[in-house]
Design an enzyme around this catalytic site. Structure first.
Site, PDB file in Angstrom:
ATOM      1  N   CYS A   1      -3.276   3.000   3.481  1.00  9.93           N
ATOM      2  CA  CYS A   1      -2.040   3.026   4.273  1.00  9.93           C
ATOM      3  C   CYS A   1      -1.376   4.398   4.090  1.00  9.93           C
ATOM      4  O   CYS A   1      -1.250   4.877   2.957  1.00  9.93           O
ATOM      5  CB  CYS A   1      -1.109   1.919   3.787  1.00  9.93           C
ATOM      6  SG  CYS A   1       0.536   2.039   4.491  1.00  9.93           S
TER       7      CYS A   1
ATOM      8  N   GLU B   1      -3.428  -1.474  -5.801  1.00 10.55           N
ATOM      9  CA  GLU B   1      -2.577  -0.322  -5.454  1.00 10.55           C
ATOM     10  C   GLU B   1      -2.106   0.396  -6.719  1.00 10.55           C
ATOM     11  O   GLU B   1      -2.109   1.633  -6.792  1.00 10.55           O
ATOM     12  CB  GLU B   1      -1.363  -0.761  -4.628  1.00 10.55           C
ATOM     13  CG  GLU B   1      -0.561   0.459  -4.178  1.00 10.55           C
ATOM     14  CD  GLU B   1       0.796   0.123  -3.593  1.00 10.55           C
ATOM     15  OE1 GLU B   1       0.898  -0.839  -2.816  1.00 10.55           O
ATOM     16  OE2 GLU B   1       1.759   0.837  -3.928  1.00 10.55           O
TER      17      GLU B   1
ATOM     18  N   ASN C   1       2.970 -11.242  -2.609  1.00 10.70           N
ATOM     19  CA  ASN C   1       4.025 -11.120  -1.602  1.00 10.70           C
ATOM     20  C   ASN C   1       4.315 -12.490  -0.986  1.00 10.70           C
ATOM     21  O   ASN C   1       5.471 -12.878  -0.792  1.00 10.70           O
ATOM     22  CB  ASN C   1       3.558 -10.099  -0.545  1.00 10.70           C
ATOM     23  CG  ASN C   1       4.420 -10.077   0.691  1.00 10.70           C
ATOM     24  OD1 ASN C   1       4.080 -10.692   1.695  1.00 10.70           O
ATOM     25  ND2 ASN C   1       5.530  -9.388   0.622  1.00 10.70           N
TER      26      ASN C   1
HETATM   27  S1  SF4 Z   1       3.288  -3.088   2.607  1.00  8.04           S
HETATM   28 FE1  SF4 Z   1       1.908  -1.555   1.705  1.00  8.04          FE
HETATM   29  S2  SF4 Z   1       0.178  -1.499   3.128  1.00  8.04           S
HETATM   30 FE2  SF4 Z   1       1.851  -2.500   4.209  1.00  8.04          FE
HETATM   31  S3  SF4 Z   1       2.887  -0.859   5.360  1.00  8.04           S
HETATM   32 FE3  SF4 Z   1       3.934  -1.091   3.402  1.00  8.04          FE
HETATM   33  S4  SF4 Z   1       2.950   0.392   2.060  1.00  8.04           S
HETATM   34 FE4  SF4 Z   1       1.592   0.094   3.793  1.00  8.04          FE
END
Ligand code: SF4
Length: 291
Positions: A95, A129, A231
């Site tokens: 990302c 991450e 999450n």
């Molecule tokens: S949650 Fe993580 S993967 Fe999703 S847009 Fe935000 S930084 Fe990028």
């Protein structure tokens, strides 16, 4: 019964982009993702059916010449080195927001080296991450996941504090506040010793207030997520706090007719890893249960 899918639920831009890149690559030939592309078994299976498999780091040396996609979480520098050694064709779907945090940490680490400083990352130990972020510091960063971890910081040395992008903003503020306090207790000026970068993704930080508001609007809430999504578990707990008639499901088969007894409205929401099609499937199943 009125059934509404939360317009803010579903994949974040980073995950959407990674899945699109994987699907595009699969049109040209075999592709595998390094680790599951998203914490959702249903979506992983859907992609598998399209020929997009998943491999682990230990598989890489046996995969010479293969096309490997790096997912949105990002990877430490060691993965890129392995890819080069093993002659892999990488598709980097890190990302852009995560890539930006990696760069910031790398820069801070270089600066920290010149002043005997330390890097700390508020994140989950072992989360992909966080592994990628820690890798930017030659694996020297201190990972903080709870208050007890703050004892490992040396309060006589400068500190740069960052966060995994998916952590909770309120807890990050508490951690940063506690670190400031400890610098003061050590007789140091936190304004000189501590640099805090709030690197939590805005997509995640804005979600909590919105989902709480959404959960209050309906008689029943069905929250759809993979059981291993951090999450998802957190957002579900927010729903439950706002609306006791909130239920967690990973797929439509888990729905129970009695949950909707006497209800005139139901809201369906999900994590950043929950695909839109799965929430639609849940909606259709609730409609069937009503018949
Ligand atoms: S949650 Fe993580 S993967 Fe999703 S847009 Fe935000 S930084 Fe990028």
């Amino acid at each position: 019964m009125e059934i509404t899918i939360d317009p803010d639920a579903g994949f974040c831009i980073g995950v959407t982009r990674a899945i699109r890149m994987a699907e595009e690559a699969a049109k040209k030939g075999p592709v595998a993702t390094l680790g599951d592309i998203v914490h959702n078994p249903e979506e992983v299976q859907r992609l598998k059916n399209k020929g997009i498999g998943s491999v682990t780091h230990t598989d890489l040396p046996k995969m010479q010449g293969s096309v490997i996609l790096l997912r949105a979480h990002g990877e430490p520098p060691s993965t890129y080195e392995t890819a080069q050694l093993c002659d892999l064709n990488l598709i980097d779907a890190t990302c852009p927001i995560v890539a930006g945090v990696q760069k910031k940490i790398k820069k801070a680490y270089k600066e920290a080296l010149t002043v005997n400083g330390q890097i700390a990352i508020y994140g989950k130990p072992g989360h992909p991450e966080t592994i990628g972020l820690k890798g930017q510091t030659e694996n020297t960063a201190i990972v903080i996941s709870e208050k007890a971890d703050l004892d490992t910081i040396d309060y006589n040395r400068p500190l740069w504090l960052f966060a995994q992008t998916t952590m909770q903003p309120a807890k990050f503020s508490l951690i940063a506040g506690e670190i400031r306090k400890r610098f003061i207790q050590a007789g140091r000026n936190p304004d000189e010793m501590l640099r805090v970068s709030s690197t939590i993704c805005r997509y995640v930080s804005g979600r909590e207030a919105k989902i709480r508001e959404f959960a209050r609007r309906f008689d029943v809430i069905v929250f759809v997520s993979g059981a291993n999504s951090s999450n998802g578990n957190y957002l579900y707990s927010c729903c439950k706090e706002e609306n006791p008639r909130s239920y967690f499901v990973s797929h439509a088969d888990e729905l129970k007719k009695e949950w909707f007894s006497g209800a005139s409205s139901a809201g369906i929401s999900g994590a950043t890893s929950t695909p839109q099609w799965l929430m639609e499937e849940v909606k259709n199943r609730i409609m069937e249960l009503e018949k």
